[in-house]
Enzyme design. Structure first.
Site, short mmCIF file in Angstrom:
data_model
loop_
_atom_site.label_atom_id
_atom_site.label_comp_id
_atom_site.label_asym_id
_atom_site.label_seq_id
_atom_site.Cartn_x
_atom_site.Cartn_y
_atom_site.Cartn_z
N CYS A 100 144.07 57.41 -44.24
CA CYS A 100 143.68 56.60 -43.08
C CYS A 100 144.68 56.84 -41.95
O CYS A 100 145.78 57.33 -42.19
CB CYS A 100 143.66 55.12 -43.47
SG CYS A 100 145.20 54.55 -44.19
N PRO A 101 144.30 56.51 -40.72
CA PRO A 101 145.25 56.68 -39.62
C PRO A 101 146.31 55.57 -39.65
O PRO A 101 146.11 54.55 -40.32
CB PRO A 101 144.37 56.55 -38.37
CG PRO A 101 143.20 55.74 -38.80
CD PRO A 101 142.99 56.00 -40.26
N ARG A 117 150.47 59.43 -42.59
CA ARG A 117 151.57 59.11 -41.68
C ARG A 117 152.62 58.32 -42.47
O ARG A 117 152.29 57.48 -43.30
CB ARG A 117 151.08 58.25 -40.49
CG ARG A 117 150.33 59.04 -39.41
CD ARG A 117 151.21 60.04 -38.67
NE ARG A 117 150.49 60.80 -37.66
CZ ARG A 117 149.94 62.00 -37.83
NH1 ARG A 117 150.00 62.60 -39.01
NH2 ARG A 117 149.32 62.61 -36.84
N GLU A 135 160.71 60.47 -40.18
CA GLU A 135 160.74 61.94 -40.22
C GLU A 135 161.09 62.59 -38.88
O GLU A 135 161.52 63.74 -38.82
CB GLU A 135 159.38 62.50 -40.68
CG GLU A 135 158.26 62.34 -39.66
CD GLU A 135 156.93 62.91 -40.12
OE1 GLU A 135 156.52 62.61 -41.26
OE2 GLU A 135 156.30 63.66 -39.35
N HIS A 142 155.88 67.54 -43.55
CA HIS A 142 154.69 67.48 -42.70
C HIS A 142 154.05 68.88 -42.57
O HIS A 142 153.82 69.36 -41.46
CB HIS A 142 155.04 66.90 -41.32
CG HIS A 142 153.90 66.16 -40.69
ND1 HIS A 142 154.04 64.94 -40.10
CD2 HIS A 142 152.58 66.49 -40.57
CE1 HIS A 142 152.87 64.55 -39.62
NE2 HIS A 142 151.96 65.47 -39.90
P1 NAD Z 1 139.32 60.60 -39.66
O1 NAD Z 1 139.35 59.86 -38.37
O2 NAD Z 1 138.24 61.58 -39.93
O3 NAD Z 1 139.31 59.55 -40.87
C1 NAD Z 1 140.11 58.41 -40.93
C2 NAD Z 1 139.37 57.38 -41.75
O4 NAD Z 1 140.25 56.26 -41.93
C3 NAD Z 1 138.09 56.85 -41.07
O5 NAD Z 1 137.00 56.93 -41.96
C4 NAD Z 1 138.45 55.41 -40.74
O6 NAD Z 1 137.32 54.53 -40.80
C5 NAD Z 1 139.46 55.09 -41.82
N1 NAD Z 1 140.24 53.91 -41.55
C6 NAD Z 1 140.53 53.33 -40.35
N2 NAD Z 1 141.24 52.20 -40.55
C7 NAD Z 1 141.39 52.07 -41.88
C8 NAD Z 1 141.99 51.09 -42.71
N3 NAD Z 1 142.56 49.99 -42.18
N4 NAD Z 1 141.97 51.27 -44.04
C9 NAD Z 1 141.36 52.35 -44.59
N5 NAD Z 1 140.75 53.30 -43.86
C10 NAD Z 1 140.78 53.16 -42.53
O7 NAD Z 1 140.76 61.27 -39.80
P2 NAD Z 1 141.16 62.51 -40.72
O8 NAD Z 1 140.96 63.77 -39.98
O9 NAD Z 1 140.57 62.33 -42.06
O10 NAD Z 1 142.74 62.29 -40.79
C11 NAD Z 1 143.31 61.19 -41.49
C12 NAD Z 1 144.78 61.10 -41.15
O11 NAD Z 1 145.45 62.26 -41.69
C13 NAD Z 1 145.11 61.18 -39.65
O12 NAD Z 1 145.04 59.92 -39.06
C14 NAD Z 1 146.49 61.74 -39.63
O13 NAD Z 1 147.40 60.66 -39.59
C15 NAD Z 1 146.64 62.45 -40.95
N6 NAD Z 1 146.87 63.91 -40.82
C16 NAD Z 1 147.96 64.46 -41.39
C17 NAD Z 1 148.19 65.82 -41.32
C18 NAD Z 1 149.39 66.49 -41.97
O14 NAD Z 1 149.69 67.65 -41.66
N7 NAD Z 1 150.08 65.83 -42.89
C19 NAD Z 1 147.29 66.62 -40.63
C20 NAD Z 1 146.16 66.03 -40.06
C21 NAD Z 1 145.96 64.67 -40.16
#
Ligand code: NAD
Length: 329
Positions: free
Chosen positions: A204-205, A233, A262, A294
């Site tokens: 989740c974000p 995150r 981080e 990361h």
């Molecule tokens: P996305 O927007 O497609 O999906 C996020 C999901 O989280 C959505 O379905 C949303 O409804 C849900 N959400 C919102 N609030 C929530 C809550 N309170 N509880 C549970 N779920 C909730 O995003 P994504 O592309 O799947 O990315 C997810 C996260 O991955 C990003 O926000 C980012 O922080 C992280 N990310 C990390 C890396 C890395 O290199 N480590 C790379 C890309 C993204």
């Protein structure tokens, strides 16, 4: 030619941007974007920033004062951007999806490594130690994975878990019932995720609702020996609470691609420094904790897509086209 100030540059970013860019003068800076470095963007039309850049009111006011109109986030997350402060000053765009597979596959790599102790086995056999003591894992098949956040990356991770024959339960305030039906997973309350999962993976974000979603209280509800994987995150996890739960052996293992503090460390070579972060040092010292800096996004395909979409976002903005990847409040 419009000028883009590119912050927190690494060689792997530059390679894909240089190959795909023909419309802009890109000025690469190794420094992260902060209030002290914002001045480097003077006379630039756009700024290209990444996950650990600081884009708060002061930085936004400074950039806007220097004539910057566009903030190109070359990542999906934008929790480090003060969108309220940006209103009317900077247009913010991002790369919403570059490769959900890259991140989901890294989450699975963390889980498999921790479970089958590959990190320990690698070091042992390099030292011609061919013993197996302490390397016992468990079958993923038949175990329950609890997924928090079922967007693009969560969906990709669910598919991997299903491929391993796992039961999947998921929590998302906006459930995707169609995907659940097609893939064969079930939505559940957060409490059920906490109490029934053998593995919990965060997708989740970072928002005010999800900050420290993994804390003392939620870990109290979890199964003894639960594995926690975080590729989303750092601030989704209260690291001090995680450390306590690991020490008390309530949490079986943690795979962390992100860490709440981080920003000053990740992406940099600090091998000659004393790390002034006791929590991180203790986490890293544990045999059942794996920290990567990361890097979940870091595949060739993802880098290519990040450069391509970022440049397309710039083209759309400067060409007056509609901005499909704009981020607003
Ligand atoms: P996305 O927007 O497609 O999906 C996020 C999901 O989280 C959505 O379905 C949303 O409804 C849900 N959400 C919102 N609030 C929530 C809550 N309170 N509880 C549970 N779920 C909730 O995003 P994504 O592309 O799947 O990315 C997810 C996260 O991955 C990003 O926000 C980012 O922080 C992280 N990310 C990390 C890396 C890395 O290199 N480590 C790379 C890309 C993204």
């Amino acid at each position: 030619m419009k000028k883009i100030a590119f912050f927190d540059t690494k060689s792997y970013d530059r390679e894909s941007f240089d190959r795909l860019n023909s419309n802009y003068t890109i000025i690469y800076f190794e420094d992260r974007l902060t209030v002290d470095t914002a001045v480097l963007a003077k006379d630039c039309d756009a700024v290209c920033a990444f996950v650990n850049d600081v884009i708060n009111t002061e930085v936004i006011d400074a950039l806007s004062g220097y004539g910057v109109k566009l903030l190109l986030m070359r990542c999906a997350g934008y929790n480090n951007v003060d969108l309220k402060a940006a209103q009317g000053k900077l247009t913010v765009v991002r790369v919403p999806a570059y490769s959900p597979y890259a991140v989901a596959e890294h989450a699975m790599a963390l889980l498999l490594t921790l479970n089958r102790k590959i990190h320990k086995a690698y070091l042992r056999t390099r030292d011609h130690n061919f013993t197996l003591g302490g390397l016992t894992g468990f079958d993923l098949h038949g175990k329950t994975a609890g997924i928090i956040g079922t967007g693009k990356i969560g969906q990709a991770f669910i598919s991997l878990c299903k491929g391993f024959g796992m039961n999947v339960i998921a929590y998302d305030p906006y459930p995707n019932e169609q995907a659940a039906g097609e893939k064969g997973y079930e939505y559940a309350s957060l409490d059920r995720i906490f109490s029934e999962s053998d593995i919990i993976s965060l997708h989740c974000p970072l928002t005010s609702q999800t900050r420290y979603i993994i804390n003392d209280e939620s870990m109290e509800k979890m199964k003894n020996g639960v594995y926690i994987i975080n590729t989303s995150r750092g601030k989704l996890i209260d690291s001090a609470a995680l450390l306590r739960a690991l020490r008390e052996k309530r949490v079986g293992a943690a795979g962390l691609d992100v860490y709440e503090e981080e920003a000053e460390l990740f992406f940099e070579d600090r091998s000659g420094d004393i790390i002034d972060d006791e929590t991180l040092s203790l986490l890293i010292s544990m045999p059942n904790v794996l920290v990567t800096s990361h890097q979940a996004f870091l595949t060739k395909e993802a880098l290519e897509k990040i450069a391509q979409v970022t440049l397309e976002n710039a083209d759309a903005f400067f060409g007056g086209a509609s901005l499909e990847n704009q981020v607003t409040l």
